[in-house]
Scaffold this active site. Structure first.
Site, short mmCIF file in Angstrom:
data_model
loop_
_atom_site.label_atom_id
_atom_site.label_comp_id
_atom_site.label_asym_id
_atom_site.label_seq_id
_atom_site.Cartn_x
_atom_site.Cartn_y
_atom_site.Cartn_z
N GLU A 33 -7.30 11.41 -1.19
CA GLU A 33 -6.08 11.07 -1.93
C GLU A 33 -5.69 12.24 -2.83
O GLU A 33 -6.51 12.74 -3.60
CB GLU A 33 -6.28 9.81 -2.76
CG GLU A 33 -5.13 9.47 -3.70
CD GLU A 33 -3.78 9.36 -3.01
OE1 GLU A 33 -2.85 10.05 -3.46
OE2 GLU A 33 -3.67 8.60 -2.03
N THR A 41 1.63 4.59 -3.67
CA THR A 41 2.93 4.25 -4.26
C THR A 41 2.89 2.87 -4.88
O THR A 41 3.39 2.65 -5.99
CB THR A 41 4.03 4.32 -3.19
OG1 THR A 41 4.16 5.67 -2.74
CG2 THR A 41 5.36 3.84 -3.73
N LYS A 51 6.86 -4.95 -10.89
CA LYS A 51 6.62 -6.36 -11.22
C LYS A 51 6.35 -6.54 -12.70
O LYS A 51 6.71 -7.57 -13.30
CB LYS A 51 5.47 -6.93 -10.39
CG LYS A 51 5.67 -6.84 -8.89
CD LYS A 51 7.05 -7.31 -8.45
CE LYS A 51 7.40 -6.87 -7.04
NZ LYS A 51 7.77 -5.46 -6.90
N HIS A 444 2.70 -34.04 -7.29
CA HIS A 444 3.99 -34.30 -7.95
C HIS A 444 3.78 -34.27 -9.46
O HIS A 444 2.80 -34.84 -9.96
CB HIS A 444 4.52 -35.68 -7.55
CG HIS A 444 5.76 -36.08 -8.29
ND1 HIS A 444 7.00 -35.58 -7.96
CD2 HIS A 444 5.94 -36.92 -9.35
CE1 HIS A 444 7.90 -36.10 -8.78
NE2 HIS A 444 7.28 -36.93 -9.64
#
Length: 465
Positions: A33, A41, A51, A444
């Site tokens: 790298e 990225t 985000k 629910h």
């Protein structure tokens, strides 16, 4: 000369996951790298920092507009420097986490720019110019992609920025023009709009987010327009003049007509990405990328013995999780195992508000292929949890084969769409029917009930709307 079972060129989601899996399977592995940090990225200047800003800016806007209606009285003040610092801190923690995972799995991180130097050899050039040669039984190319350019619009990372520059603007623009109505442009445009910018999106096509189910895209565009985002669709950008004060952007209708010029403090160029395959020495092993730079593969094999390719350098959606899946499958094949990726079940998410999430086929694709299907749709206005939270924008749509009821696709625009889509991905991976989802008990009150109700709607027995 160091010898390895596998050398991975690239330390992004494809590369570092390939390296980790190789280590887990007992292969001697190295990850090359050239960045100072791992993560590619995605972690450094893509998915993760965007985000962080999307989350922070959403809370800021909620504090301004929504808290009072909940009985919470505040007067928020933007501290952009602190917001950027939080983003950078999160990125730093995650990139360090990847470094730890490589060490944990006994993978060598070779720092520098890697390129093939003939069969079985990888040369790594460090920042100081020193060259190290690695010998590898297998080489995995996972170098990712970079932003695409546009003639007449030169990115200087000052007034005209790409996605990297848009993550680090020094101020909130008064007016931000985004070229391109794709995922990245709309996400970053949303960040700066929430923080106070006027945002105008200029798009060559006559619709936003091409490839997304058309009904979903229309609903999404209406939601963004209500928030204040302006759209110039069907327009071709012809030039950009930069001054100390900002940018004068010129565009004209694709169908013909008078040119128009608008001024902006900053312009964000986001018209897609291109594979990063230049300078990799592919010619030394007889590999020729196609005219767009993609490497053709057959089960990740790149056309030369011992050379493999995954992620954005190959055809298909440029998504971190697609690269991760390919990384695992590729290394498992290298290790003599069975590796497979189901490309029909790769979700895509746009992390705006509302979120958009899709998986599988769109209605347009099914019609074009002549596939008979049924659709069930359920609006979030009828979902109890969404209603009490004031998150009623959008819907869930489930598409199923008319004969077998097998789920063929799902399209969600609404709260937490990126989380809700996972249930449908699991269902599709196991060849479930819409009835399987419809007859599965959901808690629910939750937003996930909207998925169940949409599945019920495929056979016409939606109960809550």
């Amino acid at each position: 000369m160091a010898e390895y079972d596998v050398v991975i060129i690239g330390g992004g989601p494809g590369g570092y996951n390939a390296a980790i899996r190789a280590g887990q399977l007992g292969l001697k592995a190295a990850c090359v790298e050239k960045r100072a940090t791992l993560g590619g990225t995605c972690l450094n200047v893509g998915c993760i920092p965007s985000k962080a800003l999307l989350h922070a800016s959403e809370l800021y806007e909620m504090a301004q507009k929504d808290f009072a209606g909940l009985g919470i009285e505040v007067t928020p003040k933007l501290n952009l420097a602190a917001m950027m610092a939080q983003k950078d801190g999160a990125v730093g923690q995650l990139t360090k986490g990847v470094e730890f995972l490589l060490k944990k799995n006994k993978v060598d991180w070779i720092k520098g720019a890697g390129e093939l130097a003939g069969p079985g050899k990888v040369e790594v050039t460090a920042d100081d110019g020193a060259v190290t040669t690695l010998e590898a039984k297998n080489v995995v190319i996972a170098t990712g992609s970079e932003p695409s350019g546009l003639p007449g619009v030169t990115v200087d990372q000052k007034r005209i920025v790409d996605s990297t520059g848009a993550l680090a603007l020094p101020e909130v623009p008064k007016h931000l023009v985004v070229i391109g109505a794709g995922v990245i442009g709309l996400e970053l445009g949303s960040v700066w709009r929430r923080l106070g910018s006027q945002v105008t999106v200029v798009e060559f096509l006559d619709r936003i987010v091409p490839g997304v189910d058309a009904e979903t895209a229309r609903t999404f565009q209406r939601a963004l327009a209500k928030q204040g985002v302006a759209f110039k669709l069907g327009c071709k950008v012809t030039g950009a003049a930069v001054s100390d004060a900002g940018v004068e952007l010129t565009f004209e209708p694709v169908a013909g007509g008078a040119a128009e010029t608008i001024g902006a403090d900053y312009v964000l160029l986001c018209i897609g990405r291109r594979p990063y395959t230049d300078g990799l020495g592919l010619e030394t092993v007889g590999i020729q990328p196609d005219r767009r730079g993609f490497i053709e593969t057959d089960h990740f094999r790149a056309g030369a013995a011992g050379v493999w390719a995954i992620g954005d350098v190959t055809h298909g959606p440029m998504l971190a999780h697609k690269a991760e899946d390919e990384a695992v499958a590729c290394v498992e094949l290298i290790a003599g195992r069975a590796g497979h990726v189901n490309y029909d079940v790769i979700p895509s998410v746009i992390y705006t508000y509302p979120e958009v999430a899709t998986v599988g086929r769109t209605e347009e694709e099914l019609k074009a292929a002549g596939v008979a299907y049924k659709a069930g749709k359920f609006p979030f206005t009828a979902n109890a949890r969404a209603r009490v939270n004031g998150e009623t924008e959008g819907f869930v749509k489930i598409l199923a084969d008319a004969a077998t009821d097998r789920v063929l696709g799902a399209h969600i625009v609404g709260p937490d769409a990126g989380e809700l889509i996972a249930e449908v991905c699991v269902a599709m991976e196991f060849a479930a029917s819409s009835e399987d989802i419809a007859r599965t008990c959901h808690a629910h009150p939750t937003r996930s009930e909207a998925v169940r109700q949409a599945a019920m709607g495929v056979e016409g027995w939606t109960m809550q709307a």
